[in-house]
Design an enzyme around this catalytic site. Structure first.
Site, PDB file in Angstrom:
ATOM      1  N   SER A  33       0.863  -1.186   0.000  1.00 44.38           N
ATOM      2  CA  SER A  33       0.000   0.000   0.000  1.00 44.38           C
ATOM      3  C   SER A  33       0.900   1.236   0.000  1.00 44.38           C
ATOM      4  CB  SER A  33      -0.887   0.007   1.249  1.00 44.38           C
ATOM      5  OG  SER A  33      -1.621   1.202   1.305  1.00 44.38           O
ATOM      6  N   GLU A  55     -11.403   0.387  -2.895  1.00 40.81           N
ATOM      7  CA  GLU A  55     -11.590   0.147  -1.456  1.00 40.81           C
ATOM      8  C   GLU A  55     -12.237   1.351  -0.795  1.00 40.81           C
ATOM      9  OE1 GLU A  55      -7.932  -0.995   0.453  1.00 40.81           O
ATOM     10  OE2 GLU A  55      -8.810  -0.926   2.462  1.00 40.81           O
ATOM     11  N   ASP A  90     -13.655  -1.764   3.956  1.00 40.43           N
ATOM     12  CA  ASP A  90     -12.658  -1.814   5.038  1.00 40.43           C
ATOM     13  C   ASP A  90     -13.316  -1.188   6.276  1.00 40.43           C
ATOM     14  OD1 ASP A  90      -9.314  -0.248   5.362  1.00 40.43           O
ATOM     15  OD2 ASP A  90     -10.575  -1.277   6.808  1.00 40.43           O
TER      16      ASP A  90
END
Ligand SMILES: O=C(O)CCC(=O)C1=CC=C[C@@H](O)[C@@H]1C(=O)O
Ligand SMILES: [Mg+2]
Length: 373
Positions: A136, A214, A239
């Site tokens: 990430s 996401e 998430d």
């Protein structure tokens, strides 16, 4: 398992590189570590993913300590334990505080596995002997700098690149990435930065062949995400919205997401993780292990849970050296050609460097059974 002592520590570790998302920048981590000791002399370890400010969720390292001291740790003394899943039942009367609950419950899972002489992977019913690693990458000062980071991380063998997006840092960024890297496995994490007013803009992301987007919308939403998913070709992964098995069940059944980012600290521990995993397996919903810039102890737990069969996407499980000059475990978590070999030793499978931890510790409290917690 008879737990006789618990040591809670708060330590500070400087990140090698500042990490910026749509909600803020982290330069270092204040980390709460939980060590549970049994009468047999074993120690189970885990860490809370709570950070210094309530910008990812409502917890912080400052809220964790009193919740653990007053409401969670006394439940460890209530009776001896035959299985760590009993902890989750004892914690049901404590609302929320998932990071704090997870840190205690995961430490008991590590203790349980060590007492049984089995790896945490085996205790969880994991299957994979190695896990695929994604990385990430935070928001950078310029698109060129981001391209440079993607280039170096791709050359290191990462199996998936995750970039952060937000209004004003999205379409142009992804277009530049795809121009340079047409074929890499690429996903984008918005960390709640958009609303349904942005649907037309978000539909432009469908042209970048992303594996997923996401958490595009609010941290406490699954309704608007279901509306958005019907208007996007790209799968939505949630998430921040998913704190429990019930949240996942509702989100999947409503069509709010097609992929689940599982962060054990966000869902209150490994017992809830296994419930969510079983549901996703039955429904055919792919999962992957999210990261919270964990130290080696939290990273070791993430490696173990990433061996569960439904974890079919690379996780945010980069090796220790991606985050820390020196990690608090030995050996450190390492990666070869984009995969991490899963340790088979008992428990989390890595030695905890207690002396180094104590050198970084700002606060420490010892709790014992015969003490008023
Ligand atoms: O641990 C990692 O490398 C993943 C880091 C990461 O993407 C995040 C860390 C902490 C909170 C979030 O901003 C973000 C995420 O949403 O996954
Ligand atoms: Mg995320």
């Amino acid at each position: 398992m008879n737990i006789t002592k618990v040591v809670v520590r708060q330590m500070k570790m400087g990140l090698k590189h500042p990490f910026t998302t749509s909600v803020g920048t982290e330069q270092y981590k204040d980390v709460i570590l939980v060590e549970v000791q049994s009468e047999n002399g074993y120690s189970g370890w885990a860490e809370s993913v709570a950070i210094n400010e309530p910008i990812y969720n409502e917890e912080t390292v400052h809220t964790n300590w009193p919740i653990m001291k007053q409401f969670l740790l006394p439940k460890l003394w209530e009776a001896s334990l035959t299985h760590p899943s009993e902890i989750a039942i004892r914690f049901e009367s404590v609302r929320g505080n998932f990071n704090a609950k997870a840190a205690v419950e995961q430490a008991v899972w590590d203790l349980y596995a060590k007492e049984k002489g089995i790896s945490l992977k085996e205790a969880l019913g994991g299957e994979y002997t190695q896990i695929q690693v994604g990385v990430s990458i935070g928001i950078t000062d310029s698109i060129d700098k981001l391209i440079g980071k993607i280039d170096s991380h791709t050359k290191k063998g990462y199996k998936r690149i995750k970039v952060k997006i937000m209004p004003g840092w999205d379409v142009d960024v992804l277009a530049a990435i795809r121009k340079k890297f047409p074929d890499i496995e690429l996903m984008a994490d918005a960390n709640c930065a958009y609303t349904l007013q942005d649907v037309k803009h978000l539909q432009k992301l469908d042209s970048f062949n992303l594996t997923m987007i996401e958490q595009p919308l609010a941290h406490d939403d699954i309704i608007d995400h279901a509306v958005l998913q019907r208007l996007l070709k790209t799968p939505i992964c949630l998430d921040e919205s998913l704190h429990t098995y019930e949240d996942v069940r509702k989100a999947v059944n409503l069509g709010s997401c097609r992929i689940v980012n599982l962060k054990v600290g966000r869902v209150g521990g490994l017992t809830e993780t296994l419930k969510i995993h079983e549901f996703c397996r039955e429904k055919g919903v792919p999962m992957w292990c999210g990261g919270m810039l964990e130290t080696g102890i939290g990273r070791a737990h993430n490696v173990a849970l990433s061996t569960l069969s439904q974890f079919t996407y690379p996780g945010d499980t980069a090796p220790s050296s991606h985050y820390w000059k020196k990690d608090i475990i030995t050996p450190e978590v390492t990666m070869e050609n984009g995969v991490i070999q899963v340790p088979e030793k008992p428990g989390i499978g890595y030695e905890v460097d207690v002396d180094y931890i104590d050198s970084l510790t700002d606060r420490k409290e010892v709790f014992t059974r015969d003490q008023d917690a």
